[in-house]
Design an enzyme around this catalytic site. Structure first.
Site, short mmCIF file in Angstrom:
data_model
loop_
_atom_site.label_atom_id
_atom_site.label_comp_id
_atom_site.label_asym_id
_atom_site.label_seq_id
_atom_site.Cartn_x
_atom_site.Cartn_y
_atom_site.Cartn_z
N TYR A 157 -105.14 22.32 8.16
CA TYR A 157 -105.20 22.38 6.69
C TYR A 157 -106.34 23.26 6.19
O TYR A 157 -106.60 23.31 5.00
CB TYR A 157 -105.35 20.95 6.12
CG TYR A 157 -104.04 20.20 6.11
CD1 TYR A 157 -103.26 20.11 7.26
CD2 TYR A 157 -103.56 19.58 4.97
CE1 TYR A 157 -102.07 19.43 7.28
CE2 TYR A 157 -102.36 18.90 4.97
CZ TYR A 157 -101.62 18.83 6.13
OH TYR A 157 -100.42 18.15 6.14
N LYS A 209 -102.44 15.66 20.41
CA LYS A 209 -101.40 16.42 21.12
C LYS A 209 -102.11 17.30 22.14
O LYS A 209 -101.89 18.52 22.24
CB LYS A 209 -100.60 17.25 20.11
CG LYS A 209 -99.40 18.00 20.67
CD LYS A 209 -98.22 17.11 21.02
CE LYS A 209 -97.13 17.90 21.71
NZ LYS A 209 -96.04 17.05 22.18
N ASP A 243 -96.09 12.60 19.37
CA ASP A 243 -94.63 12.40 19.35
C ASP A 243 -94.25 11.02 19.88
O ASP A 243 -93.38 10.33 19.32
CB ASP A 243 -93.90 13.52 20.10
CG ASP A 243 -94.63 14.00 21.35
OD1 ASP A 243 -95.82 13.69 21.49
OD2 ASP A 243 -94.01 14.67 22.19
N ASP A 267 -101.08 13.10 8.12
CA ASP A 267 -100.23 13.28 6.94
C ASP A 267 -98.81 12.79 7.26
O ASP A 267 -98.20 12.03 6.50
CB ASP A 267 -100.22 14.77 6.58
CG ASP A 267 -99.73 15.02 5.17
OD1 ASP A 267 -99.45 14.04 4.45
OD2 ASP A 267 -99.61 16.20 4.79
N ASP A 271 -96.81 8.88 6.22
CA ASP A 271 -95.54 8.74 5.50
C ASP A 271 -94.56 7.90 6.32
O ASP A 271 -93.81 7.09 5.77
CB ASP A 271 -94.92 10.12 5.22
CG ASP A 271 -95.36 10.70 3.88
OD1 ASP A 271 -96.50 10.41 3.47
OD2 ASP A 271 -94.58 11.45 3.25
#
Ligand code: NAD
Length: 372
Positions: A157, A209, A243, A267, A271
């Site tokens: 970001y 990751k 994942d 982020d 959600d």
């Protein structure tokens, strides 16, 4: 710019605020309350003003400790002054160091950087705290209680992006660089583990990751593991590849207590976690930093339902409850959460996103009745 409830004039402002809350229930004025904490209120775009009105009325009914300085941002500010984050809004937060914010739309095109990212950078709001808890039982998942802590300033970001022209196509390739630092990773991991200690949480899962993005998220994983060692015996920890974590959140979310992760993964996963507790209408967030604390709903401006009076204000209400906790008003925060719970589960008053038929106002009135 509309300004409400300056700290310099508490009696008149308190009186106004109470009057607004009581208009909802057709009640008469009561005595003004004690001195107020200056705080910036940004109604925001889309459904923002509708849900903010609801939240202010409910806070006022609780004897709100806040003296609001109301500031325009987002689309409304672009139309007036050509900037979604105009200087008076930033000056207000610099002064109050505390804000409740409705969703802000970043105009598409026109070269505007994300309004929310700019706000986080301006006030160094490095920790994004997103708690999700089941309020309405009987959904797909019961008894969810997960707190996600997202690093809010680094990662992908940072906005280091550019195109490479090839063969006359100016946008033939797009490049985005992420930045994670040892210091930033340590700061967010310490925040997460300190939060766990403070709130009596049991375990923090470090999500990364590092099998593919070996440098970018490897530094985060290594640093967070080092921090975790200092909390051994007080807070357990483990780690997951993002994942696998996303899949596990669907298969067995109860194994998670807290998650700490980098900006983009946080982020997305927050959600997903909001989906476990009824959707975006139920998910609050706090952006915490050295310069300020800004509380908001996780959701955006919901342009598809804006102006219809049907938005669910619960996410922003729960964000306001976090803000009450933040200033030490835990009694008021608990009363608000209890009234929300009763309105939803005992009175069965719910907005459309939760399968009900109530408008934003009807739901607000149900909560106010529970507080009366
Ligand atoms: P969104 O969160 O606004 O909406 C996604 C879906 O959820 C829509 O169907 C919407 O109707 C529904 N929804 C959201 N909030 C709801 C509520 N309170 N009650 C009932 N239903 C609700 O996401 P989007 O459409 O992708 O984004 C719209 C705009 O919001 C974009 O400009 C985006 O940049 C901005 N945004 C702002 C923030 C923020 O201010 N923190 C966060 C996310 C998106």
């Amino acid at each position: 710019m509309q300004r409400a409830c300056f700290a310099k004039t508490p009696p008149a402002c308190t009186h106004d605020a109470l009057a607004r809350a009581h208009t909802y229930l057709g009640m008469h004025m009561t005595n003004p309350g004690p001195a107020k904490i200056p705080a910036t209120l940004i109604p925001g775009d889309g459904v923002g003003p509708e849900i903010t009105e609801s939240v202010v009325a409910i806070l006022d009914a609780l004897g709100s400790p806040f003296a609001w300085d109301v500031q325009e941002g987002g689309n409304a500010a672009v139309a007036k002054v050509g900037d979604p984050l105009p200087p008076p809004l930033l000056d207000s937060i610099r002064r109050t160091r505390l804000a409740l914010k409705g969703p802000l739309t970043t105009p598409v095109g026109g070269g505007f950087r994300s309004v929310n990212v700019r706000l986080r950078e301006e006030f160094k709001l490095y920790a994004n705290v997103r708690p999700a808890r089941t309020i309405i039982p009987g959904g797909r998942y019961d008894d969810i209680d997960i707190v996600l802590i997202r690093e809010n300033l680094e990662g992908l970001y940072v906005g280091f992006e550019h195109y490479i022209p090839i063969d006359g196509d100016p946008h033939a390739a797009a490049i985005s660089s992420g930045v994670n630092t040892r210091a930033g990773s340590r700061r967010i991991a310490e925040y997460a583990f300190d939060y766990a200690v403070r709130k009596g949480r049991k375990k923090v899962t470090i999500v990364h990751k590092a099998n593919v993005l070996k440098a970018l998220t490897g530094i985060f994983l290594d640093t967070a593991r080092d921090v975790a060692k200092r909390y051994e015996g007080r807070v357990a920890h483990d780690d997951r590849i993002v994942d696998a974590c996303a899949m596990q959140l669907v298969l067995n979310p109860w194994q998670f207590d807290m998650i700490v992760t980098t900006n983009l993964f946080g982020d997305i996963l927050s959600d997903e976690i909001a989906g476990l507790v009824g959707g975006l209408g139920m998910a609050p967030g706090g952006n915490i930093g050295e310069g300020a604390a800004i509380f908001e709903a996780v959701h955006g401006s919901a342009p598809d339902i804006a102006g219809k009076g049907i938005a669910n204000p619960t996410a922003l209400l729960l964000a306001a409850a976090m803000m009450l906790d933040h200033v030490g008003k835990t009694g008021e925060a608990d009363r608000m959460r209890d009234a929300i719970n009763r309105a939803l589960n005992e009175d069965n008053v719910r907005t459309g996103d939760l399968g009900g038929k109530a408008t934003t106002k009807e739901y607000t009135q149900a909560i106010l009745r529970r507080l009366a």
